[in-house]
Enzyme design. Structure first.
Site, PDB file in Angstrom:
ATOM      1  N   HIS A   1      69.856  33.515  56.065  1.00 16.05           N
ATOM      2  CA  HIS A   1      68.734  33.267  56.956  1.00 16.05           C
ATOM      3  C   HIS A   1      68.623  31.771  57.201  1.00 16.05           C
ATOM      4  O   HIS A   1      68.997  30.961  56.351  1.00 16.05           O
ATOM      5  CB  HIS A   1      67.429  33.807  56.350  1.00 16.05           C
ATOM      6  CG  HIS A   1      66.284  33.804  57.315  1.00 16.05           C
ATOM      7  ND1 HIS A   1      65.440  32.723  57.445  1.00 16.05           N
ATOM      8  CD2 HIS A   1      65.847  34.740  58.200  1.00 16.05           C
ATOM      9  CE1 HIS A   1      64.534  33.006  58.369  1.00 16.05           C
ATOM     10  NE2 HIS A   1      64.759  34.202  58.851  1.00 16.05           N
TER      11      HIS A   1
ATOM     12  N   ASP B   1      66.708  42.051  58.583  1.00 15.45           N
ATOM     13  CA  ASP B   1      67.543  42.853  59.476  1.00 15.45           C
ATOM     14  C   ASP B   1      68.541  43.713  58.713  1.00 15.45           C
ATOM     15  O   ASP B   1      69.033  44.715  59.235  1.00 15.45           O
ATOM     16  CB  ASP B   1      68.307  41.937  60.440  1.00 15.45           C
ATOM     17  CG  ASP B   1      67.378  41.208  61.384  1.00 15.45           C
ATOM     18  OD1 ASP B   1      66.520  41.866  61.974  1.00 15.45           O
ATOM     19  OD2 ASP B   1      67.500  39.981  61.514  1.00 15.45           O
TER      20      ASP B   1
END
Length: 454
Positions: A332, A391
């Site tokens: 991320h 996700d």
């Protein structure tokens, strides 16, 4: 149109080569002029461009001026997302609507305030004209629901007598209407596409007053309108976790940039939708799902750690899946040790996998989550830790819920419109300057040459 393009394709290809040659910038110049590409430094830290109270992402602490990575934390208006989730689950309540209230008004709602908001959202869902579904959504359905959603949002401008009024009262009204209508615009757009392009039966269920946003999504999407309590609760949880994520993510920053120009709400939201559509942003969970589909087809034994490890290594070496060298769902821009949203979602994913008979797939996801950071660390030079992001599991959730790929990113938008709304209002309330960062021109000056001398 396709025929016309085919006729000029050779010319376009030739011109594209010239375009690439003329617009390519020497990568060394970015270092020379200390340009922070992507508004991030070499370690991935974002360049400070504004202030916000809407949400906070915490991934590290400072110790003796050194950045020390910590477990990721996410706060909505100062309230820990983990406490928010624990609260509405413990009290056996859907959480998205109170999350909307918290983001917009800076406090957790009382029962009366939440009832008022729910009533407003229910009323606004009734205000989508029948003619809008027939004349706008059903005509020229797009194969991409994000384009359909953006077109619908821009068309709503024509139905609003005060579309250009940027007073806080009017923008708040517009934002609440869009929050209420996004599920209908998204799902109806998909139903039209599914009918006209795939030949499936057309279902246009009306929303039901009193149902939560998550329940209404499942109600209007499924032909029989049926769903289990766990299905609705985990979709609600996904909406809560995707509702907001700081002012620096691409689509929210777009909201601030476009809002700062003084434009209308519909234009600002359409711009944010365009950002979210990008596979580097909102489309990430689709990439995760397709990666796992390829993994399941390629690996003979899903329980063989060495075989899974080799597949992940092949991905990084551009030998497997899409040859891009990326393990999707891992890492991320901000978080390093952990993404709190992924941690929260994982426990509920396991429960849903049992209900749906996906235990074997869940075990594979868990194994990849554990092995991928090790493989990445051995194959790449990394500046911070790598962990699963939200996700990684959200696409798996949507798959178990039977949601079509076409709705994965629109569901992200259904959630994130809450955060965009809060940030648009924040930008307007604080009357910031138009956002205009600097770009340094590096092209050499050239003299104009007459046509006959070129």
């Amino acid at each position: 149109m396709a025929k016309e393009y085919s006729a000029i394709e050779p010319e376009i290809k030739e011109l594209a080569v010239k375009c690439k040659e003329s617009l390519a910038i020497n990568p060394e110049l970015y270092g020379k002029y200390e340009v922070k590409r992507g508004l991030r430094d070499v370690s991935g830290q974002g360049v400070l461009t504004g202030l916000t109270e809407v949400s906070e992402i915490r991934s590290h602490i400072m110790v003796d001026r050194d950045i020390v990575p910590t477990e990721g934390k996410l706060y909505y208006q100062g309230v820990d997302i983990e406490e928010i989730v624990q609260g509405f689950i413990r009290e056996k309540r859907f959480g998205f609507e109170e999350t909307v209230f918290l983001l917009l008004f800076g406090k957790l709602p009382t029962k009366e305030e939440l009832d008022t908001l729910n009533h407003l959202l229910s009323q606004y869902r009734k205000e989508l004209p029948t003619s809008f579904v027939r004349d706008i959504i059903m005509k020229a359905p797009s194969r991409d629901m994000m384009n359909t959603l953006a077109r619908s949002v821009l068309t709503l401008y024509s139905y609003d007598e005060k579309a250009d009024d940027t007073s806080i009262e009017n923008v708040l009204r517009q934002c609440l209407q869009l929050i209420a209508l996004f599920p209908l615009l998204s799902v109806y757009g998909y139903q039209a596409y599914s009918h006209y392009h795939d030949g499936n039966s057309l279902f246009i269920h009306q929303p039901v007053e009193g149902l939560s946003t998550a329940e209404n999504i499942l109600h209007i999407l499924r032909p029989d309108s049926k769903y289990t309590e766990l299905e609705a609760k985990i979709l609600d949880l996904a909406l809560v976790l995707h509702a907001e994520h700081g002012g620096g993510n691409n689509s929210t920053f777009t909201t601030h940039v476009v809002t700062s120009s003084g434009t209308d709400t519909y234009s600002a939201v359409a711009a944010s939708l365009g950002s979210l559509k990008g596979p580097k942003h909102g489309g990430a969970n689709i990439k995760v799902m397709r990666m796992f589909e390829d993994m399941k087809d390629t690996i003979k034994d899903w329980e063989d750690e060495e075989e899974v490890r080799q597949y992940l290594t092949d991905i990084l070496n551009k030998k497997a899946f899409d040859k891009k060298g990326l393990i999707y769902g891992m890492g991320h821009a901000v978080y390093s040790i952990s993404d709190p949203r992924a941690n929260i979602l994982k426990g509920f994913v396991e429960k849903l996998s049992v209900e749906k008979g996906f235990e074997k797939e869940f075990s594979l996801y868990s194994m990849v989550e554990r092995l991928a950071p090790e493989v990445i660390a051995s194959e790449r030079k990394i500046y911070k830790g790598v962990s699963a992001n939200v996700d990684f599991y959200s696409g798996f959730v949507y798959n178990m819920l039977g949601l079509p790929f076409e709705l994965y990113t629109p569901i992200f938008a259904i959630a994130r419109i809450a955060g965009w709304s809060a940030h648009r209002l924040e930008e307007l309330i604080n009357e910031g300057k138009i956002i205009r960062p600097a770009y340094k021109a590096v092209a050499k000056h050239k003299n104009y040459v007459p046509m006959e001398e070129r």
